[in-house]
Design a protein around this motif. Sequence first.
Motif, PDB file in Angstrom:
ATOM      1  N   SER A 109       0.826  -1.219   0.000  1.00  0.00           N
ATOM      2  CA  SER A 109       0.000   0.000   0.000  1.00  0.00           C
ATOM      3  C   SER A 109       0.852   1.257   0.000  1.00  0.00           C
ATOM      4  O   SER A 109       0.508   2.247  -0.641  1.00  0.00           O
ATOM      5  CB  SER A 109      -0.924   0.018   1.214  1.00  0.00           C
ATOM      6  OG  SER A 109      -1.931  -0.930   1.070  1.00  0.00           O
ATOM      7  N   ARG A 110       1.950   1.213   0.746  1.00  0.00           N
ATOM      8  CA  ARG A 110       2.845   2.382   0.780  1.00  0.00           C
ATOM      9  C   ARG A 110       3.550   2.586  -0.563  1.00  0.00           C
ATOM     10  O   ARG A 110       3.718   3.709  -1.018  1.00  0.00           O
ATOM     11  CB  ARG A 110       3.868   2.238   1.907  1.00  0.00           C
ATOM     12  CG  ARG A 110       3.339   2.640   3.264  1.00  0.00           C
ATOM     13  CD  ARG A 110       4.434   2.773   4.294  1.00  0.00           C
ATOM     14  NE  ARG A 110       5.153   1.540   4.543  1.00  0.00           N
ATOM     15  CZ  ARG A 110       4.833   0.658   5.490  1.00  0.00           C
ATOM     16  NH1 ARG A 110       3.831   0.890   6.286  1.00  0.00           N
ATOM     17  NH2 ARG A 110       5.542  -0.434   5.653  1.00  0.00           N
TER      18      ARG A 110
ATOM     19  N   PRO B 106       0.306   3.674  -3.822  1.00  0.00           N
ATOM     20  CA  PRO B 106      -0.857   4.329  -3.208  1.00  0.00           C
ATOM     21  C   PRO B 106      -2.173   4.105  -3.968  1.00  0.00           C
ATOM     22  O   PRO B 106      -3.240   4.110  -3.363  1.00  0.00           O
ATOM     23  CB  PRO B 106      -0.485   5.813  -3.198  1.00  0.00           C
ATOM     24  CG  PRO B 106       1.001   5.838  -3.303  1.00  0.00           C
ATOM     25  CD  PRO B 106       1.384   4.622  -4.077  1.00  0.00           C
ATOM     26  N   ALA B 107      -2.088   3.870  -5.257  1.00  0.00           N
ATOM     27  CA  ALA B 107      -3.300   3.637  -6.046  1.00  0.00           C
ATOM     28  C   ALA B 107      -4.003   2.337  -5.655  1.00  0.00           C
ATOM     29  O   ALA B 107      -5.189   2.168  -5.914  1.00  0.00           O
ATOM     30  CB  ALA B 107      -2.955   3.614  -7.530  1.00  0.00           C
ATOM     31  N   LEU B 108      -3.274   1.434  -5.017  1.00  0.00           N
ATOM     32  CA  LEU B 108      -3.851   0.144  -4.613  1.00  0.00           C
ATOM     33  C   LEU B 108      -4.447   0.164  -3.203  1.00  0.00           C
ATOM     34  O   LEU B 108      -5.013  -0.831  -2.765  1.00  0.00           O
ATOM     35  CB  LEU B 108      -2.775  -0.959  -4.671  1.00  0.00           C
ATOM     36  CG  LEU B 108      -2.185  -1.276  -6.034  1.00  0.00           C
ATOM     37  CD1 LEU B 108      -1.109  -2.347  -5.903  1.00  0.00           C
ATOM     38  CD2 LEU B 108      -3.281  -1.740  -6.981  1.00  0.00           C
ATOM     39  N   ARG B 109      -4.318   1.279  -2.491  1.00  0.00           N
ATOM     40  CA  ARG B 109      -4.750   1.334  -1.090  1.00  0.00           C
ATOM     41  C   ARG B 109      -6.203   0.910  -0.900  1.00  0.00           C
ATOM     42  O   ARG B 109      -6.512   0.145  -0.004  1.00  0.00           O
ATOM     43  CB  ARG B 109      -4.518   2.720  -0.512  1.00  0.00           C
ATOM     44  CG  ARG B 109      -3.080   2.943  -0.177  1.00  0.00           C
ATOM     45  CD  ARG B 109      -2.861   4.200   0.639  1.00  0.00           C
ATOM     46  NE  ARG B 109      -1.421   4.320   0.884  1.00  0.00           N
ATOM     47  CZ  ARG B 109      -0.773   5.441   0.888  1.00  0.00           C
ATOM     48  NH1 ARG B 109      -1.406   6.578   0.705  1.00  0.00           N
ATOM     49  NH2 ARG B 109       0.525   5.457   1.103  1.00  0.00           N
ATOM     50  N   THR B 110      -7.085   1.405  -1.731  1.00  0.00           N
ATOM     51  CA  THR B 110      -8.497   1.045  -1.559  1.00  0.00           C
ATOM     52  C   THR B 110      -8.716  -0.430  -1.818  1.00  0.00           C
ATOM     53  O   THR B 110      -9.479  -1.062  -1.096  1.00  0.00           O
ATOM     54  CB  THR B 110      -9.399   1.853  -2.518  1.00  0.00           C
ATOM     55  OG1 THR B 110      -8.624   2.573  -3.449  1.00  0.00           O
ATOM     56  CG2 THR B 110     -10.353   2.706  -1.813  1.00  0.00           C
ATOM     57  N   GLN B 111      -8.042  -0.970  -2.807  1.00  0.00           N
ATOM     58  CA  GLN B 111      -8.192  -2.387  -3.129  1.00  0.00           C
ATOM     59  C   GLN B 111      -7.634  -3.272  -2.017  1.00  0.00           C
ATOM     60  O   GLN B 111      -8.160  -4.343  -1.746  1.00  0.00           O
ATOM     61  CB  GLN B 111      -7.485  -2.700  -4.455  1.00  0.00           C
ATOM     62  CG  GLN B 111      -7.701  -4.113  -4.936  1.00  0.00           C
ATOM     63  CD  GLN B 111      -7.087  -4.351  -6.304  1.00  0.00           C
ATOM     64  OE1 GLN B 111      -6.517  -3.453  -6.910  1.00  0.00           O
ATOM     65  NE2 GLN B 111      -7.200  -5.570  -6.788  1.00  0.00           N
TER      66      GLN B 111
ATOM     67  N   ALA C 295       9.835  -7.930   0.470  1.00  0.00           N
ATOM     68  CA  ALA C 295      10.137  -7.136  -0.727  1.00  0.00           C
ATOM     69  C   ALA C 295       8.872  -7.002  -1.550  1.00  0.00           C
ATOM     70  O   ALA C 295       8.029  -7.888  -1.569  1.00  0.00           O
ATOM     71  CB  ALA C 295      11.214  -7.830  -1.545  1.00  0.00           C
ATOM     72  N   VAL C 296       8.733  -5.886  -2.236  1.00  0.00           N
ATOM     73  CA  VAL C 296       7.557  -5.634  -3.063  1.00  0.00           C
ATOM     74  C   VAL C 296       7.999  -5.598  -4.508  1.00  0.00           C
ATOM     75  O   VAL C 296       9.047  -5.028  -4.839  1.00  0.00           O
ATOM     76  CB  VAL C 296       6.884  -4.294  -2.666  1.00  0.00           C
ATOM     77  CG1 VAL C 296       5.662  -4.031  -3.521  1.00  0.00           C
ATOM     78  CG2 VAL C 296       6.509  -4.299  -1.200  1.00  0.00           C
ATOM     79  N   ALA C 297       7.184  -6.193  -5.364  1.00  0.00           N
ATOM     80  CA  ALA C 297       7.492  -6.243  -6.799  1.00  0.00           C
ATOM     81  C   ALA C 297       7.541  -4.836  -7.392  1.00  0.00           C
ATOM     82  O   ALA C 297       7.050  -3.879  -6.791  1.00  0.00           O
ATOM     83  CB  ALA C 297       6.433  -7.074  -7.511  1.00  0.00           C
ATOM     84  N   GLY C 298       8.101  -4.721  -8.572  1.00  0.00           N
ATOM     85  CA  GLY C 298       8.309  -3.432  -9.209  1.00  0.00           C
ATOM     86  C   GLY C 298       7.062  -2.788  -9.798  1.00  0.00           C
ATOM     87  O   GLY C 298       6.983  -1.578  -9.911  1.00  0.00           O
ATOM     88  N   THR C 299       6.071  -3.598 -10.191  1.00  0.00           N
ATOM     89  CA  THR C 299       4.845  -3.035 -10.752  1.00  0.00           C
ATOM     90  C   THR C 299       3.666  -3.388  -9.852  1.00  0.00           C
ATOM     91  O   THR C 299       3.722  -4.361  -9.096  1.00  0.00           O
ATOM     92  CB  THR C 299       4.567  -3.583 -12.164  1.00  0.00           C
ATOM     93  OG1 THR C 299       4.291  -4.984 -12.062  1.00  0.00           O
ATOM     94  CG2 THR C 299       5.739  -3.344 -13.098  1.00  0.00           C
TER      95      THR C 299
ATOM     96  N   ALA D 185       1.861 -11.261  -6.480  1.00  0.00           N
ATOM     97  CA  ALA D 185       2.646 -11.798  -5.357  1.00  0.00           C
ATOM     98  C   ALA D 185       1.784 -11.911  -4.102  1.00  0.00           C
ATOM     99  O   ALA D 185       1.858 -12.921  -3.391  1.00  0.00           O
ATOM    100  CB  ALA D 185       3.861 -10.907  -5.098  1.00  0.00           C
ATOM    101  N   LEU D 186       0.960 -10.911  -3.832  1.00  0.00           N
ATOM    102  CA  LEU D 186       0.067 -10.972  -2.664  1.00  0.00           C
ATOM    103  C   LEU D 186      -0.931 -12.122  -2.809  1.00  0.00           C
ATOM    104  O   LEU D 186      -1.211 -12.834  -1.837  1.00  0.00           O
ATOM    105  CB  LEU D 186      -0.686  -9.653  -2.482  1.00  0.00           C
ATOM    106  CG  LEU D 186       0.094  -8.498  -1.880  1.00  0.00           C
ATOM    107  CD1 LEU D 186      -0.754  -7.227  -1.880  1.00  0.00           C
ATOM    108  CD2 LEU D 186       0.562  -8.817  -0.471  1.00  0.00           C
ATOM    109  N   ALA D 187      -1.456 -12.303  -4.015  1.00  0.00           N
ATOM    110  CA  ALA D 187      -2.404 -13.393  -4.258  1.00  0.00           C
ATOM    111  C   ALA D 187      -1.745 -14.749  -4.007  1.00  0.00           C
ATOM    112  O   ALA D 187      -2.346 -15.638  -3.388  1.00  0.00           O
ATOM    113  CB  ALA D 187      -2.955 -13.319  -5.675  1.00  0.00           C
TER     114      ALA D 187
END
Length: 182
Positions: free
Chosen positions: A82-83, A86-91, A121-125, A132-134
């Motif tokens: 989420s950090r 930011p566009a994914l925060r609501t999802q 680690a968080v993916a680039g896109t 990855a979360l799924a």
Amino acid sequence: MPIEPRRVSRRSLLVSAALVPGAVTLAGCKDDPAGSTPGAVNPSSSDGRAQETPTADPAVVAALSTAATQVTLLSLAFAVTSRKFPALRTQLAAGAKYHASHLAKLKETAGVTAAAGKTPAVAGTSSAALTALAKQEKAAAIAHAAAAAKVSGAPARLLAMIAAAETQLATTLTPNKKANAS
């Protein structure tokens, strides 16, 4: 005018054949009386409400602690993603909320702790991060379902409920391949 007997469709027959054994199995399941099963609900509490009794069973505490650690790591992955996006925060907000409530429910059992983990680690896109979360959700769901099969009563129901929620989250987080192709 003669009445023709009602015919059962093949679909109805197959659905019944699949559901009846499960229903019969579940109907035969019952918890031991309260107080004799670790983690059972104690209906005779001092304030009149049912409350969880602390469990002394090390296997239950270990299973719930492992689950708490996995849920903590998933929650951390949601926060970091989420950090970064930011566009994914609501999802991701619903998933983060579910993980927080699952963790609180797991920690209600005496002795359950969650081990701290390192920041994932968080993916680039954003699409890769959701994928990855799924995958993490699916892996946790499988682990929690397996753990639920090894315990009984309230702890088993809790682990199964968490596994079901994680399966649903994994499905909703999987990016739509049709939308990505456009």
